[in-house]
Write a protein that holds these residues in place. Structure first.
Motif, PDB file in Angstrom:
ATOM      1  N   GLY A 140      14.936 -10.851   7.063  1.00 33.63           N
ATOM      2  CA  GLY A 140      14.388 -10.562   5.744  1.00 33.63           C
ATOM      3  C   GLY A 140      12.880 -10.729   5.765  1.00 33.63           C
ATOM      4  O   GLY A 140      12.372 -11.832   5.953  1.00 33.63           O
ATOM      5  N   MET A 141      12.152  -9.631   5.597  1.00 31.90           N
ATOM      6  CA  MET A 141      10.694  -9.623   5.719  1.00 31.90           C
ATOM      7  C   MET A 141      10.068  -9.596   4.333  1.00 31.90           C
ATOM      8  O   MET A 141      10.383  -8.730   3.510  1.00 31.90           O
ATOM      9  CB  MET A 141      10.245  -8.424   6.537  1.00 31.90           C
ATOM     10  N   ASN A 142       9.162 -10.539   4.080  1.00 30.30           N
ATOM     11  CA  ASN A 142       8.549 -10.692   2.770  1.00 30.30           C
ATOM     12  C   ASN A 142       7.031 -10.728   2.877  1.00 30.30           C
ATOM     13  O   ASN A 142       6.474 -11.428   3.727  1.00 30.30           O
ATOM     14  CB  ASN A 142       9.012 -11.995   2.121  1.00 30.30           C
ATOM     15  N   SER A 143       6.362  -9.976   2.008  1.00 28.63           N
ATOM     16  CA  SER A 143       4.910 -10.020   1.874  1.00 28.63           C
ATOM     17  C   SER A 143       4.553 -10.426   0.451  1.00 28.63           C
ATOM     18  O   SER A 143       5.063  -9.842  -0.515  1.00 28.63           O
ATOM     19  CB  SER A 143       4.293  -8.653   2.177  1.00 28.63           C
ATOM     20  N   TYR A 144       3.685 -11.433   0.350  1.00 30.56           N
ATOM     21  CA  TYR A 144       3.160 -11.847  -0.944  1.00 30.56           C
ATOM     22  C   TYR A 144       1.662 -11.563  -1.057  1.00 30.56           C
ATOM     23  O   TYR A 144       1.003 -12.121  -1.932  1.00 30.56           O
ATOM     24  CB  TYR A 144       3.444 -13.334  -1.182  1.00 30.56           C
ATOM     25  N   TRP A 145       1.131 -10.713  -0.172  1.00 28.86           N
ATOM     26  CA  TRP A 145      -0.267 -10.318  -0.326  1.00 28.86           C
ATOM     27  C   TRP A 145      -0.453  -9.642  -1.687  1.00 28.86           C
ATOM     28  O   TRP A 145       0.303  -8.730  -2.042  1.00 28.86           O
ATOM     29  CB  TRP A 145      -0.680  -9.344   0.762  1.00 28.86           C
ATOM     30  N   GLU A 146      -1.424 -10.073  -2.425  1.00 39.19           N
ATOM     31  CA  GLU A 146      -1.736  -9.447  -3.714  1.00 39.19           C
ATOM     32  C   GLU A 146      -2.433  -8.118  -3.464  1.00 39.19           C
ATOM     33  O   GLU A 146      -3.409  -8.055  -2.711  1.00 39.19           O
ATOM     34  CB  GLU A 146      -2.647 -10.379  -4.516  1.00 39.19           C
ATOM     35  N   MET A 147      -1.925  -7.044  -4.105  1.00 37.26           N
ATOM     36  CA  MET A 147      -2.430  -5.698  -3.841  1.00 37.26           C
ATOM     37  C   MET A 147      -2.725  -4.976  -5.155  1.00 37.26           C
ATOM     38  O   MET A 147      -1.909  -4.195  -5.664  1.00 37.26           O
ATOM     39  CB  MET A 147      -1.416  -4.896  -3.019  1.00 37.26           C
ATOM     40  N   PRO A 148      -3.901  -5.221  -5.734  1.00 34.68           N
ATOM     41  CA  PRO A 148      -4.239  -4.559  -7.003  1.00 34.68           C
ATOM     42  C   PRO A 148      -4.615  -3.093  -6.816  1.00 34.68           C
ATOM     43  O   PRO A 148      -5.113  -2.697  -5.759  1.00 34.68           O
ATOM     44  CB  PRO A 148      -5.431  -5.375  -7.515  1.00 34.68           C
ATOM     45  N   PHE A 149      -4.392  -2.302  -7.860  1.00 34.68           N
ATOM     46  CA  PHE A 149      -4.810  -0.906  -7.868  1.00 34.68           C
ATOM     47  C   PHE A 149      -5.162  -0.529  -9.308  1.00 34.68           C
ATOM     48  O   PHE A 149      -4.673  -1.132 -10.263  1.00 34.68           O
ATOM     49  CB  PHE A 149      -3.720   0.014  -7.305  1.00 34.68           C
ATOM     50  N   ARG A 150      -6.009   0.465  -9.445  1.00 31.82           N
ATOM     51  CA  ARG A 150      -6.494   0.840 -10.777  1.00 31.82           C
ATOM     52  C   ARG A 150      -5.861   2.120 -11.319  1.00 31.82           C
ATOM     53  O   ARG A 150      -5.657   2.248 -12.514  1.00 31.82           O
ATOM     54  CB  ARG A 150      -8.024   0.960 -10.746  1.00 31.82           C
ATOM     55  N   LYS A 151      -5.556   3.052 -10.441  1.00 32.51           N
ATOM     56  CA  LYS A 151      -4.991   4.326 -10.881  1.00 32.51           C
ATOM     57  C   LYS A 151      -3.580   4.550 -10.348  1.00 32.51           C
ATOM     58  O   LYS A 151      -2.700   4.977 -11.096  1.00 32.51           O
ATOM     59  CB  LYS A 151      -5.895   5.478 -10.431  1.00 32.51           C
ATOM     60  N   ALA A 152      -3.384   4.277  -9.072  1.00 35.54           N
ATOM     61  CA  ALA A 152      -2.082   4.582  -8.473  1.00 35.54           C
ATOM     62  C   ALA A 152      -1.894   3.805  -7.178  1.00 35.54           C
ATOM     63  O   ALA A 152      -2.870   3.421  -6.526  1.00 35.54           O
ATOM     64  CB  ALA A 152      -1.961   6.077  -8.196  1.00 35.54           C
ATOM     65  N   ALA A 153      -0.641   3.604  -6.821  1.00 36.68           N
ATOM     66  CA  ALA A 153      -0.265   3.004  -5.539  1.00 36.68           C
ATOM     67  C   ALA A 153       0.860   3.820  -4.940  1.00 36.68           C
ATOM     68  O   ALA A 153       1.859   4.104  -5.613  1.00 36.68           O
ATOM     69  CB  ALA A 153       0.172   1.553  -5.725  1.00 36.68           C
ATOM     70  N   LYS A 154       0.706   4.193  -3.677  1.00 37.69           N
ATOM     71  CA  LYS A 154       1.741   4.947  -2.972  1.00 37.69           C
ATOM     72  C   LYS A 154       2.061   4.231  -1.665  1.00 37.69           C
ATOM     73  O   LYS A 154       1.164   3.923  -0.880  1.00 37.69           O
ATOM     74  CB  LYS A 154       1.275   6.377  -2.688  1.00 37.69           C
ATOM     75  N   ILE A 155       3.349   3.956  -1.440  1.00 39.84           N
ATOM     76  CA  ILE A 155       3.807   3.280  -0.233  1.00 39.84           C
ATOM     77  C   ILE A 155       4.799   4.189   0.472  1.00 39.84           C
ATOM     78  O   ILE A 155       5.773   4.650  -0.142  1.00 39.84           O
ATOM     79  CB  ILE A 155       4.463   1.927  -0.557  1.00 39.84           C
ATOM     80  N   THR A 156       4.548   4.459   1.764  1.00 37.86           N
ATOM     81  CA  THR A 156       5.430   5.335   2.522  1.00 37.86           C
ATOM     82  C   THR A 156       5.891   4.642   3.801  1.00 37.86           C
ATOM     83  O   THR A 156       5.271   3.691   4.280  1.00 37.86           O
ATOM     84  CB  THR A 156       4.734   6.663   2.899  1.00 37.86           C
ATOM     85  N   MET A 157       6.996   5.153   4.371  1.00 33.45           N
ATOM     86  CA  MET A 157       7.498   4.699   5.655  1.00 33.45           C
ATOM     87  C   MET A 157       7.800   5.924   6.509  1.00 33.45           C
ATOM     88  O   MET A 157       8.683   6.728   6.175  1.00 33.45           O
ATOM     89  CB  MET A 157       8.756   3.846   5.484  1.00 33.45           C
ATOM     90  N   GLU A 158       7.061   6.074   7.602  1.00 29.23           N
ATOM     91  CA  GLU A 158       7.303   7.194   8.514  1.00 29.23           C
ATOM     92  C   GLU A 158       8.182   6.735   9.666  1.00 29.23           C
ATOM     93  O   GLU A 158       7.935   5.692  10.283  1.00 29.23           O
ATOM     94  CB  GLU A 158       5.989   7.745   9.075  1.00 29.23           C
ATOM     95  N   ASN A 159       9.198   7.528   9.974  1.00 25.02           N
ATOM     96  CA  ASN A 159      10.075   7.277  11.111  1.00 25.02           C
ATOM     97  C   ASN A 159       9.669   8.228  12.231  1.00 25.02           C
ATOM     98  O   ASN A 159       9.928   9.427  12.164  1.00 25.02           O
ATOM     99  CB  ASN A 159      11.533   7.493  10.715  1.00 25.02           C
TER     100      ASN A 159
END
Length: 360
Positions: A140-159
């Motif tokens: 189980g992998m967890n990230s608690y890095w704070e990641m602010p954004f003002r307009k949009a956030a896009k997260i992708t995973m490439e295989n």
């Protein structure tokens, strides 16, 4: 007192009310929309829920098809990613590439193989017990890095592999106002395989703008016998030339250890703490596992390294040779650099291909 906006609450602010809105994206709610979770009638769990129907874990995961990119999240802000949890099998930790884009930018601010992002670059699970990153049984992998954004956030995973990969994930975020001085989260992967003789491994270079460096992860393979961590980490910032502003006194010193990490005598003393650790020690088995491999992290949460114009970070690979002399090593070193900065950021170097990423 100014209104608390709900960004980075922490224990000290946990009791304070806020107008921030909590949302979450996973395979049971691909958009994070309010009141729309758990509605799937088809998904990777549908055959298990065939007697129960809608609302009974019908879509707990996704299949990321070979040679495709899956969009994990596409959020309209302002807001902040607060927690990412995911799990997938270790054999895909170098062939699934995590990317994050802020405010509609075409170039990613995060581009890292998924295992390395969570301090597991060797495709063999190692628990991590730190403040911003936690890896727990059994993957189980967890990230608690704070990641602010003002307009949009896009997260992708490439295989990038030839086989499909199953991905379980959840992205917890808040919709809230973002302070003017909040910077954007960045992470970049690099590898030297091997480090050239009398050369260094570059952890990151070409960072331009104002920001602060917050962390280093190294996946280090020793290609020689003997001690491998005598080299220094160096931080060149704001126009530094031949010599850096910040220089450690040794690799194990930078990661918070001492005296070759040797404790008790004759073996490596692994450790995982809030801000630093040598959490992974992979020993040779006398047959096919011929090299020693290590995973270590250092989070500059309490001591961020601030820069105004530019930043370059390197590590030397040094051991010992006869006559009490240093030996420049030719080890296999992969790294992730973590930092915050104001956008726009410099374009990252092209990521290595599948063979360049492979654990071999």
């Amino acid at each position: 007192m100014a209104e608390f906006n709900g960004l980075g609450m922490g224990l000290g602010n946990l009791s304070r009310l806020s107008k921030a809105k909590t949302r979450s994206i996973c395979a049971e709610n691909f958009t994070g929309e309010k009141g729309k979770a758990g509605m799937a009638v088809d998904g990777t769990g549908s055959r298990f829920a065939r007697d129960l129907g809608q609302g009974w874990k019908v879509s707990p995961s996704v299949s990321v098809k070979a040679k495709t990119t899956f969009t994990m999240a596409d959020v309209v802000g302002p807001g902040a990613i607060q927690h990412i949890w995911l799990t997938c099998l270790p054999n895909v930790w170098r062939t699934l590439i995590l990317r994050i884009y802020w405010d509609g930018e075409e170039q990613p601010s995060v581009e890292v193989p998924v295992g390395d992002f969570f301090c597991n670059g060797w495709c063999e699970r190692s628990n991590v017990n730190s403040l911003p990153v936690a890896v727990n049984p059994a993957g189980g992998m967890n990230s608690y890095w704070e990641m602010p954004f003002r307009k949009a956030a896009k997260i992708t995973m490439e295989n990038i592999a030839e086989e499909d990969a199953t991905l379980f994930y959840q992205i917890d975020y808040t919709l809230t106002d973002i302070p003017d001085d909040a910077a954007y989260f960045h992470a970049q992967w690099r590898r030297s395989n091997p480090v050239k003789y009398k050369d260094v491994h570059t952890i990151v270079d070409g960072i331009c703008g104002r920001g602060h460096y917050v962390g280093t992860y190294l996946a280090w393979q020793s290609n020689h016998t003997g001690w491998w961590g005598e080299g220094e980490l160096k931080f060149y910032l704001d126009g530094d030339g031949t010599f850096p502003t910040i220089c450690s006194t040794g690799t194990e010193d930078y990661f918070g250890g001492a005296w070759n990490f040797e404790y008790p005598q004759g073996q490596y003393g692994s450790f995982s703490t809030a801000f630093l650790g040598l959490h992974q020690v992979i020993a040779p088995d006398g047959l096919y596992r011929s090299q020693q491999r290590f995973g270590m992290y250092r989070w500059h949460v309490m001591d961020p390294i601030r820069f105004e114009e530019d930043l370059r970070v390197i590590v030397q690979a040094l051991g010992w040779r006869s006559g009490e002399r240093y030996l420049p090593l030719q080890d296999d070193i992969a790294s992730v650099a973590f930092w915050y900065q104001a956008e726009p950021h410099a374009v990252f170097p092209a990521l290595m291909d599948k063979d360049g990423l492979e654990v071999i």
